[in-house]
Design a protein around this motif. Structure first.
Motif, PDB file in Angstrom:
ATOM      1  N   ALA A  88      -3.079  -2.187  -5.791  1.00  0.00           N
ATOM      2  CA  ALA A  88      -4.174  -1.222  -5.726  1.00  0.00           C
ATOM      3  C   ALA A  88      -3.615   0.195  -5.658  1.00  0.00           C
ATOM      4  CB  ALA A  88      -5.046  -1.508  -4.513  1.00  0.00           C
ATOM      5  N   GLY A  89      -4.510   1.170  -5.794  1.00  0.00           N
ATOM      6  CA  GLY A  89      -4.083   2.561  -5.902  1.00  0.00           C
ATOM      7  C   GLY A  89      -3.555   3.152  -4.615  1.00  0.00           C
ATOM      8  N   GLY A  90      -2.664   4.130  -4.776  1.00  0.00           N
ATOM      9  CA  GLY A  90      -2.181   4.929  -3.665  1.00  0.00           C
ATOM     10  C   GLY A  90      -1.042   4.295  -2.898  1.00  0.00           C
ATOM     11  N   SER A  91      -0.352   5.136  -2.141  1.00  0.00           N
ATOM     12  CA  SER A  91       0.719   4.685  -1.250  1.00  0.00           C
ATOM     13  C   SER A  91       0.263   4.947   0.178  1.00  0.00           C
ATOM     14  CB  SER A  91       2.023   5.439  -1.557  1.00  0.00           C
ATOM     15  OG  SER A  91       3.059   5.024  -0.685  1.00  0.00           O
ATOM     16  N   ALA A  92      -0.506   4.015   0.718  1.00  0.00           N
ATOM     17  CA  ALA A  92      -1.120   4.210   2.036  1.00  0.00           C
ATOM     18  C   ALA A  92      -0.070   4.306   3.136  1.00  0.00           C
ATOM     19  CB  ALA A  92      -2.093   3.068   2.320  1.00  0.00           C
ATOM     20  N   LEU A  93       0.963   3.478   3.070  1.00  0.00           N
ATOM     21  CA  LEU A  93       1.977   3.498   4.120  1.00  0.00           C
ATOM     22  C   LEU A  93       2.681   4.847   4.152  1.00  0.00           C
ATOM     23  CD1 LEU A  93       3.405   1.901   6.332  1.00  0.00           C
ATOM     24  CD2 LEU A  93       5.041   1.111   4.617  1.00  0.00           C
ATOM     25  N   ARG A  94       2.984   5.419   2.986  1.00  0.00           N
ATOM     26  CA  ARG A  94       3.616   6.740   2.958  1.00  0.00           C
ATOM     27  C   ARG A  94       2.693   7.802   3.534  1.00  0.00           C
ATOM     28  NH1 ARG A  94       3.666  10.906  -0.913  1.00  0.00           N
ATOM     29  NH2 ARG A  94       2.762   9.590  -2.537  1.00  0.00           N
ATOM     30  N   ALA A  95       1.400   7.726   3.201  1.00  0.00           N
ATOM     31  CA  ALA A  95       0.439   8.706   3.713  1.00  0.00           C
ATOM     32  C   ALA A  95       0.377   8.667   5.231  1.00  0.00           C
ATOM     33  CB  ALA A  95      -0.939   8.445   3.115  1.00  0.00           C
ATOM     34  N   ILE A  96       0.385   7.475   5.794  1.00  0.00           N
ATOM     35  CA  ILE A  96       0.317   7.335   7.254  1.00  0.00           C
ATOM     36  C   ILE A  96       1.614   7.806   7.896  1.00  0.00           C
ATOM     37  CG2 ILE A  96       0.155   5.655   9.128  1.00  0.00           C
ATOM     38  CD1 ILE A  96      -1.712   4.051   7.265  1.00  0.00           C
ATOM     39  N   ALA A  97       2.762   7.401   7.332  1.00  0.00           N
ATOM     40  CA  ALA A  97       4.055   7.813   7.887  1.00  0.00           C
ATOM     41  C   ALA A  97       4.200   9.326   7.863  1.00  0.00           C
ATOM     42  CB  ALA A  97       5.185   7.145   7.108  1.00  0.00           C
TER      43      ALA A  97
END
Length: 963
Positions: free
Chosen positions: A575-584
């Motif tokens: 799925a789209g986006g890099s959620a883990l990077r955004a949170i980190a």
């Protein structure tokens, strides 16, 4: 490929193919000579007619002069460096579908003229896209470092109508000349930069096909999909197309149908025959009539009849399992955007146009309809711009932007708490088996009072051991523990390894939304495993549920502790986006496990560490140096070697040996070969029964099965307790009198499930109803094995690879891994970049090409990477276009300064002195003085980290680099 691009040679002789070739064709205009001696049968295309007039006939000497960079009006140099060393230009060849050529060959002179006009119009539309999309730039300034769009582009168009084997093959060579007029100085002509044309050649091919389709449908024809975004004219059978594809058959005899473009190009050169031996004129026309007569049909009548019956082929709406389409509707732009946004948070203009044009070509639409749809969706807010360029290059949707902003806002607003009791943490640590200091520190970090913790754990670093200790501390603290993972197979692995309830995120979302599950409260620890593979929408849903932002029919106190475990350098989310990077990036802290424990050999552990730090190339080089890599030319030979290697590893390490590859069709071929070995060994017995199944690409195929076959379920079957990804072995068949078959399958957990074959399918309303999604399981893609550990692995590389796939494939094993590379593809790529393609590249050259592929690392981008004011975006969830690039953004400056500060602190440098020194240099106060001791070192190290995407210097595209 509909549009192919090749560089020409230098000087006047570079265009000899277009002016001197003696081959005569069957077109009435070409019956006497391929080209006339002095007036070539080609026309000019120009955006402003400053040197040549748009639409005028091409004269041989004019064309030759321009190939050498000479002004044909004066005989003087038109551009700097004119002469025999001047690059003449680039040939963009637009090829029509084979069915179009068959219609042309079967047509009357009047019908041929109509088709030729359609072909010419399609070429002009594609060339206009080159200008409209500003794909051509001219070089300005010292060393040609500056770029601008030229005011006049010159293209020589040469229509051809046969292949080298004499089959009808309508195509047009468009010679893009390496001279264009400067927009800033109309008296000056400059050489061009074609890099974007290369990048956009697939889009140009789609534009060409779209216009062809539009014109053909207007004539009463219909089109049908022919795979890979291509189309053929309905009513022209595949058998007839095959009859007139002699050149394709020659190439396919040398390479497989799924060969790379470079392999096909080399094969085309190797099989190219002499044009003089092919019949021409009336003789060729007679051959075509004889070949058509053998089929007993009139192609024009058959195609027009199919057009009246079918009409234009309409694009079908996609089947979305959970989230609705981002852009509703069945227009080309809507279908294209929704398809892209299933896997990306940001769509580039290139991929959006490419997909929309492909959809339009199957619907009989035109280029203008795509541009109009793009403007309409932008004006309505369905598509949201992310840059101020005159031609917006990046898009998202309001829904995706809002979801990402919500996730970032919830991450930042969550308050510290006391989930873990200090005594419970100490007791869990004391009770645990031997832990490293690194694991001790990580456990204390993830059990801290922070509401959100990130544990970055490389492959084989002991994450399972750490998770058990965290779970033990949570239980001693009286917490409820919920495990989540992006797939059921990963969830089951988390359940087994940590001893907790774990479910797939899709099930969690469904139960929360339906009110069937109470949302996590402040007495809950939520562990999300394989978090790097979780998309933005799924991660946002988890955070909403854990902070009280849930639907009204669900009750919960929120404020749960969230632990995200993952490795951003392994495979990214579908799925789209890099959620883990955004949170980190938001919490600006994470724990990291780097010490590898999975591999038994020291050098293999060291290679895994290097790959975990972002250097997959280094890891691959180590295995090559240790003689774990073999190259062999030819797909069949390479597959045979891969299976032999699999056999060898099984003799050494037992049956727990897996084969990892990239493409599903390669896995299918390897599985069939492995079945033959297992049958010879007696592990597969009895006759094969061919059963309908859905393969990894979603197509219905006949799956051969016998007793002893190893299979993998591709979907969850609750009534059987089977998860997506569960493996099993066929133990018995029970044929019935009505032709149906029952199977007994022993699952990997020891259970035996029995049902009719159709009983292993989920309920569907489509044509795939009653068809199970089951495949053979010896070989699989990197996605299917991420998170799995095996005794040994075979990594089969028949196509292009990248850093993520290499990292995953080379870290599954405990004992050993062997790499088998099909070298024909690498050989073809290297040859196409050589001056002389006939020279065979050395093994070291092939290896360097492979290593360069292992450097390719693509991180999914987020909407926040493109916003100017991140804080405002997080608060409002709406995107505001960035200001002019020259203006200073305080938000960007603050984030850049913060990361520089963290980098300096990590290296033990005086951060204040370092930043002050950088500021003085930026202001030009001390240009002659070198940076103080240590500053130059940090610049180089930050550069290195940027290349490997280390956490301290991961930044969005708009942030300045300190180097």
């Amino acid at each position: 490929m509909t549009a192919s691009l090749h560089a020409l040679g230098c000087g006047r002789s570079a265009g000899a193919y277009y002016t001197e070739d003696p081959k005569r064709e069957a077109s009435p205009r070409f019956r006497d000579n391929y080209y006339a001696r002095d007036n070539i049968s080609g026309t000019w295309w120009s955006t402003s007619s400053s040197v040549v007039r748009n639409g005028s006939s091409i004269e041989k000497e004019t064309f030759r002069d321009l190939c050498a960079g000479i002004d044909p009006r004066t005989g003087k140099s038109l551009v700097r460096g004119a002469g025999e060393r001047h690059r003449a230009g680039w040939d963009i060849t637009f090829s029509t579908p084979k069915s179009f050529g068959i219609l042309w060959a079967a047509g009357t002179p009047e019908q041929r003229a109509i088709l030729e006009a359609i072909q010419g119009d399609a070429v002009d539309q594609a060339l206009q896209m080159v200008a409209d999309e500003r794909l051509i730039e001219v070089r300005l300034g010292a060393g040609g470092r500056l770029r601008e769009a030229p005011s006049d582009i010159m293209v020589a168009k040469f229509p051809h109508f046969t292949s080298r084997e004499g089959d009808p093959a309508c195509h047009t060579h468009c010679v893009l000349l390496n001279s264009a007029r400067s927009a800033s100085d109309p008296k000056k002509y400059l050489t061009i930069e074609p890099r974007r044309v290369y990048a956009w050649q697939v889009v140009l091919g789609a534009a060409f096909r779209t216009t062809l389709s539009e014109k053909l449908v207007a004539m009463g024809f219909s089109v049908r999909a022919a795979g890979r975004d291509q189309f053929e004219i309905a009513g022209i059978s595949d058998a007839l197309i095959e009859q007139f594809s002699k050149r394709s058959r020659q190439i396919k005899a040398v390479v497989r149908g799924d060969a790379s473009a470079a392999e096909k190009e080399v094969a085309a050169l190797a099989t190219r025959g002499d044009k003089a031996s092919v019949p021409t004129g009336d003789e060729l026309e007679r051959r075509w009539r004889q070949e058509l007569a053998a089929f007993g049909i009139d192609p024009w009548s058959a195609a027009l009849a199919a057009g009246r019956k079918l009409g234009a082929h309409r694009g079908a709406l996609r089947d979305y399992e959970f989230d609705p389409p981002e852009v509703p509707g069945d227009t080309p732009v809507a279908l294209a955007a929704s398809e892209i946004f299933r896997t990306e948070s940001v769509a580039t203009r290139k991929e959006l146009l490419q997909r929309a044009l492909a959809e339009a070509s199957l619907q009989g639409g035109g280029i203008e309809s795509v541009y109009a749809g793009l403007s309409e969706h932008a004006a309505s807010g369905k598509l949201v711009r992310l840059d101020r360029d005159a031609l917006p290059q990046h898009w998202t949707t309001a829904g995706l932007a809002a979801e990402e902003a919500t996730l970032l806002r919830l991450t930042g607003e969550r308050q510290r708490g006391s989930w873990f009791k200090p005594a419970a943490i100490e007791a869990a640590l004391k009770h645990a088996s031997i832990l490293s200091e690194e694991q001790h520190e990580a456990i204390r970090e993830v059990t801290s009072k922070d509401p959100t913790c990130v544990l970055e754990a490389g492959a084989g670093t002991g994450k399972t051991t750490l998770a058990k200790v965290v779970v033990d501390a949570a239980k001693r603290s009286g917490l409820t523990i919920v495990g989540l993972a992006p797939s059921w197979i990963a969830a089951d692995e988390l359940s087994r390894s940590a001893g907790i309830e774990a479910i797939a995120i899709a099930r969690f979302r469904h139960e929360i939304d339906a009110g069937k599950r109470r949302p996590p409260d402040d007495k809950t620890l939520v562990i999300v495993d394989e978090a790097a593979m979780v998309g933005m929408r799924d991660m946002a849903a988890i955070f909403k549920a854990c902070t009280g932002h849930v639907p009204s029919n669900a009750l919960g106190d929120g404020s749960a502790k969230i632990l995200l475990c993952g490795d951003r350098r392994q495979l990214a989310s579908v799925a789209g986006g890099s959620a883990l990077r955004a949170i980190a990036d938001t919490i600006e802290r994470s724990s990291t496990l780097r010490s590898v424990r999975r591999q038994t050999m020291d050098w293999q552990r060291a290679a895994s560490v290097a790959m975990a730090q972002g250097d997959s190339e280094a890891g691959l080089r180590v295995y090559a140096d240790e003689d774990r890599l073999e190259m062999v030319a030819g797909r069949e030979a390479a597959e045979t070697l891969a299976i032999k290697t699999w056999q060898d590893l099984r003799r050494l390490h037992g049956e727990d040996v897996i084969v990892v590859t990239r493409r599903n069709r390669d896995a299918v071929s390897l599985n069939l070969a492995a079945r033959e070995i297992l049958r010879e060994e007696g592990k597969i017995q009895g006759p094969d029964i061919d059963l309908p199944a859905i393969d990894r690409d979603g197509e219905i195929v006949q799956l051969p099965l016998a007793m002893g076959d190893r299979i993998r379920f591709g979907e969850t079957l609750p009534r059987h307790g089977v998860r997506n990804g569960t493996r099993g072995t066929v133990e018995q068949f029970f044929p019935s009198g009505d032709g149906s078959v029952r199977l007994a399958i022993r699952l990997e957990d020891g259970r035996v499930v029995e049902d009719a074959w159709t009983g292993f399918a989920v309920r569907r309303r489509s044509h795939q109803a009653g068809v199970p999604k089951i495949v053979h399981s010896v070989a699989g893609s990197a996605y299917s094995v991420q998170g799995r550990t095996a005794a040994a692995t075979v990594y089969y590389v028949p196509g292009a690879t990248d850093a993520r796939e290499t990292y995953v494939a080379l870290t599954r094993h405990r004992n050993d891994v062997r790499i088998v590379v099909e070298s024909g593809r690498l050989d073809a790529i290297c040859r196409t970049h050589q001056v002389d393609p006939s020279v065979q590249p050395t093994k070291s050259v092939l290896l360097e090409r492979l290593f360069s592929e292992a450097r390719r690392y693509r991180e999914k981008v987020n909407v926040a990477d493109y916003v100017e004011d991140r804080l405002r975006f997080v608060r409002s969830g709406s995107v505001e276009l960035p200001q002019v690039k020259n203006e200073m953004s305080l938000g960007l400056v603050a984030r850049a300064a913060r990361r520089i500060e963290l980098a300096a602190q990590s290296l033990g440098l005086d951060r204040r002195r370092f930043i002050a020194e950088l500021r003085r240099r930026a202001l030009g106060l001390i240009p002659e003085r070198p940076l103080y001791e240590g500053a130059a070192s940090i610049v180089e190290r930050v550069k290195s980290w940027s290349r490997t995407r280390a956490v301290l210097v991961e930044r969005d595209p708009h942030e300045p680099s300190i180097s």
